[in-house]
Design a protein around this motif. Sequence first.
Motif, PDB file in Angstrom:
ATOM      1  N   VAL A 293       0.838  -1.209   0.000  1.00 49.64           N
ATOM      2  CA  VAL A 293       0.000   0.000   0.000  1.00 49.64           C
ATOM      3  C   VAL A 293       0.868   1.253   0.000  1.00 49.64           C
ATOM      4  N   ILE A 294       1.915   1.272   0.805  1.00 49.25           N
ATOM      5  CA  ILE A 294       2.738   2.479   0.930  1.00 49.25           C
ATOM      6  C   ILE A 294       3.660   2.676  -0.261  1.00 49.25           C
ATOM      7  N   GLU A 295       4.194   1.586  -0.787  1.00 57.20           N
ATOM      8  CA  GLU A 295       5.201   1.696  -1.850  1.00 57.20           C
ATOM      9  C   GLU A 295       4.659   1.539  -3.263  1.00 57.20           C
ATOM     10  N   ARG A 296       3.460   0.965  -3.430  1.00 58.54           N
ATOM     11  CA  ARG A 296       3.014   0.618  -4.780  1.00 58.54           C
ATOM     12  C   ARG A 296       1.620   1.150  -5.137  1.00 58.54           C
ATOM     13  N   THR A 297       1.026   1.980  -4.296  1.00 55.56           N
ATOM     14  CA  THR A 297      -0.310   2.490  -4.603  1.00 55.56           C
ATOM     15  C   THR A 297      -0.318   4.014  -4.624  1.00 55.56           C
ATOM     16  N   ARG A 298      -1.386   4.567  -5.181  1.00 58.34           N
ATOM     17  CA  ARG A 298      -1.530   6.028  -5.243  1.00 58.34           C
ATOM     18  C   ARG A 298      -1.643   6.616  -3.840  1.00 58.34           C
ATOM     19  N   LEU A 299      -2.334   5.895  -2.944  1.00 56.44           N
ATOM     20  CA  LEU A 299      -2.456   6.373  -1.570  1.00 56.44           C
ATOM     21  C   LEU A 299      -1.085   6.512  -0.919  1.00 56.44           C
ATOM     22  N   GLY A 300      -0.239   5.501  -1.097  1.00 53.05           N
ATOM     23  CA  GLY A 300       1.107   5.570  -0.550  1.00 53.05           C
ATOM     24  C   GLY A 300       1.903   6.722  -1.131  1.00 53.05           C
ATOM     25  N   ALA A 301       1.738   6.964  -2.444  1.00 49.98           N
ATOM     26  CA  ALA A 301       2.438   8.084  -3.083  1.00 49.98           C
ATOM     27  C   ALA A 301       1.989   9.413  -2.488  1.00 49.98           C
ATOM     28  N   LEU A 302       0.677   9.545  -2.233  1.00 50.87           N
ATOM     29  CA  LEU A 302       0.172  10.770  -1.616  1.00 50.87           C
ATOM     30  C   LEU A 302       0.717  10.947  -0.204  1.00 50.87           C
ATOM     31  N   LEU A 303       0.819   9.828   0.544  1.00 51.34           N
ATOM     32  CA  LEU A 303       1.365   9.909   1.897  1.00 51.34           C
ATOM     33  C   LEU A 303       2.806  10.410   1.875  1.00 51.34           C
ATOM     34  N   ARG A 304       3.604   9.854   0.987  1.00 51.85           N
ATOM     35  CA  ARG A 304       5.006  10.258   0.904  1.00 51.85           C
ATOM     36  C   ARG A 304       5.139  11.707   0.439  1.00 51.85           C
ATOM     37  N   ALA A 305       4.337  12.062  -0.542  1.00 49.59           N
ATOM     38  CA  ALA A 305       4.393  13.435  -1.057  1.00 49.59           C
ATOM     39  C   ALA A 305       3.900  14.432  -0.010  1.00 49.59           C
ATOM     40  N   GLY A 306       2.878  14.022   0.755  1.00 50.28           N
ATOM     41  CA  GLY A 306       2.310  14.915   1.763  1.00 50.28           C
ATOM     42  C   GLY A 306       3.280  15.256   2.876  1.00 50.28           C
ATOM     43  N   THR A 307       4.197  14.366   3.169  1.00 49.46           N
ATOM     44  CA  THR A 307       5.185  14.642   4.212  1.00 49.46           C
ATOM     45  C   THR A 307       6.363  15.453   3.675  1.00 49.46           C
ATOM     46  N   GLU A 308       6.658  15.310   2.367  1.00 54.78           N
ATOM     47  CA  GLU A 308       7.787  16.036   1.786  1.00 54.78           C
ATOM     48  C   GLU A 308       7.391  17.446   1.335  1.00 54.78           C
ATOM     49  N   ASN A 309       6.186  17.580   0.781  1.00 54.96           N
ATOM     50  CA  ASN A 309       5.745  18.894   0.297  1.00 54.96           C
ATOM     51  C   ASN A 309       4.244  19.041   0.533  1.00 54.96           C
ATOM     52  N   PRO A 310       3.833  19.267   1.796  1.00 59.12           N
ATOM     53  CA  PRO A 310       2.396  19.292   2.112  1.00 59.12           C
ATOM     54  C   PRO A 310       1.625  20.381   1.371  1.00 59.12           C
ATOM     55  N   LYS A 311       2.229  21.549   1.147  1.00 58.14           N
ATOM     56  CA  LYS A 311       1.528  22.640   0.473  1.00 58.14           C
ATOM     57  C   LYS A 311       1.141  22.257  -0.950  1.00 58.14           C
ATOM     58  N   LEU A 312       2.063  21.586  -1.639  1.00 60.17           N
ATOM     59  CA  LEU A 312       1.786  21.172  -3.016  1.00 60.17           C
ATOM     60  C   LEU A 312       0.666  20.144  -3.057  1.00 60.17           C
ATOM     61  N   VAL A 313       0.708  19.181  -2.141  1.00 63.26           N
ATOM     62  CA  VAL A 313      -0.321  18.137  -2.119  1.00 63.26           C
ATOM     63  C   VAL A 313      -1.682  18.733  -1.749  1.00 63.26           C
ATOM     64  N   GLU A 314      -1.704  19.686  -0.824  1.00 58.10           N
ATOM     65  CA  GLU A 314      -2.961  20.338  -0.449  1.00 58.10           C
ATOM     66  C   GLU A 314      -3.563  21.103  -1.625  1.00 58.10           C
ATOM     67  N   ALA A 315      -2.703  21.574  -2.532  1.00 61.92           N
ATOM     68  CA  ALA A 315      -3.194  22.293  -3.708  1.00 61.92           C
ATOM     69  C   ALA A 315      -4.001  21.392  -4.629  1.00 61.92           C
ATOM     70  N   PHE A 316      -3.808  20.085  -4.498  1.00 58.30           N
ATOM     71  CA  PHE A 316      -4.583  19.123  -5.291  1.00 58.30           C
ATOM     72  C   PHE A 316      -5.838  18.659  -4.543  1.00 58.30           C
ATOM     73  N   GLY A 317      -6.170  19.324  -3.452  1.00 60.21           N
ATOM     74  CA  GLY A 317      -7.400  19.024  -2.716  1.00 60.21           C
ATOM     75  C   GLY A 317      -7.278  17.920  -1.690  1.00 60.21           C
ATOM     76  N   VAL A 318      -6.051  17.521  -1.328  1.00 65.96           N
ATOM     77  CA  VAL A 318      -5.844  16.461  -0.340  1.00 65.96           C
ATOM     78  C   VAL A 318      -5.751  17.081   1.048  1.00 65.96           C
ATOM     79  N   ASN A 319      -6.474  16.501   1.999  1.00 69.30           N
ATOM     80  CA  ASN A 319      -6.441  16.967   3.387  1.00 69.30           C
ATOM     81  C   ASN A 319      -5.223  16.349   4.075  1.00 69.30           C
ATOM     82  N   VAL A 320      -4.091  17.053   4.006  1.00 68.96           N
ATOM     83  CA  VAL A 320      -2.830  16.500   4.511  1.00 68.96           C
ATOM     84  C   VAL A 320      -2.855  16.284   6.026  1.00 68.96           C
ATOM     85  N   PRO A 321      -3.356  17.251   6.832  1.00 63.18           N
ATOM     86  CA  PRO A 321      -3.391  17.002   8.284  1.00 63.18           C
ATOM     87  C   PRO A 321      -4.183  15.750   8.658  1.00 63.18           C
TER      88      PRO A 321
END
Length: 296
Positions: free
Chosen positions: A168-196
């Motif tokens: 799930v963490i390494e091979r799915t879109r959800l995992g990609a969002l989790l990793r991206a959300g910790t590295e660049n939360p502002k960018l991920v939030e711009a795509f409508g993802v609730n990072v907190p």
Amino acid sequence: MITTIFGIPIQAFLGQLLLGLVNGSFYAILSLGLAVIFGLLNVINFAHGALYMLGAFLAWMGMSYFGLNYWLMLALAPVLVGLFGIVIEKCLLKHLYKLDHLYGLLLTFGITLLLEGLMRSIYGVSGQPYSTPEALRGATNLGFMVLPNYRAWVVVASVVVCLITWFVIERTRLGALLRAGTENPKLVEAFGVNVPLMITLTYGFGVALAGFAGVLAAPVLQISPLMGSNLIIVVFAVVVIGGMGSILGAIVTGLGLGVIEGLTKVFWPEASSTVVFIIMAIVLFVRPAGLFGKEK
């Protein structure tokens, strides 16, 4: 027919190998939870051992007070531990993300002391027994050894949960969002993802893994307030050896070190309690980032 391995009776050798796999399963699933939390949240969760203990106690309380069976508590206890973790994250940890790692470590260490002290004041330190579920009692004769059914279940369940988590963490879109959300939360939030919210649920999932391991351990070990503190130092060593934040490293290293520790009890019993730390020292000397960690 082979009766000995390196001068050791094959039954004793395979018995210690199985014991090592069982311990390695607990190391793997606990270090996986630590790796998820540190890798995605940058929090050193010292409360992991206490939450593992809490999962075991919830299983025992469900059976003793409400008559709930093992299988129900195997599903329910991790959820309850995860919800407790969400409360911790929302009320306490979220205020520390921009501070040094030491603050999160001290906070979770304080939570550990509170949970252990509470359970010790209510139940003492002698330990509570938890019976093996009826479907997994007994053992299977494989010809070359007798395999206890419950211990085989622990290994299989742990490996399956670890592999699903890794996928799930390494091979799915959800995992990609989790990793991206910790590295660049502002960018991920711009795509409508609730990072907190995603971070909160990630912490809840990480500690739910500890609760799951606690329920698995309940029929194997005496359930006591100190069962987590006796294990957490070894689990931290496993995480360091595998690489802080490495999901695959936590799984492979946990299982591997459990086997090495079990076999050490056969060939060099005096070193069995320190072999993990000896390996950690060697790995840190050769590769400071850990076996699967990324060099900076």
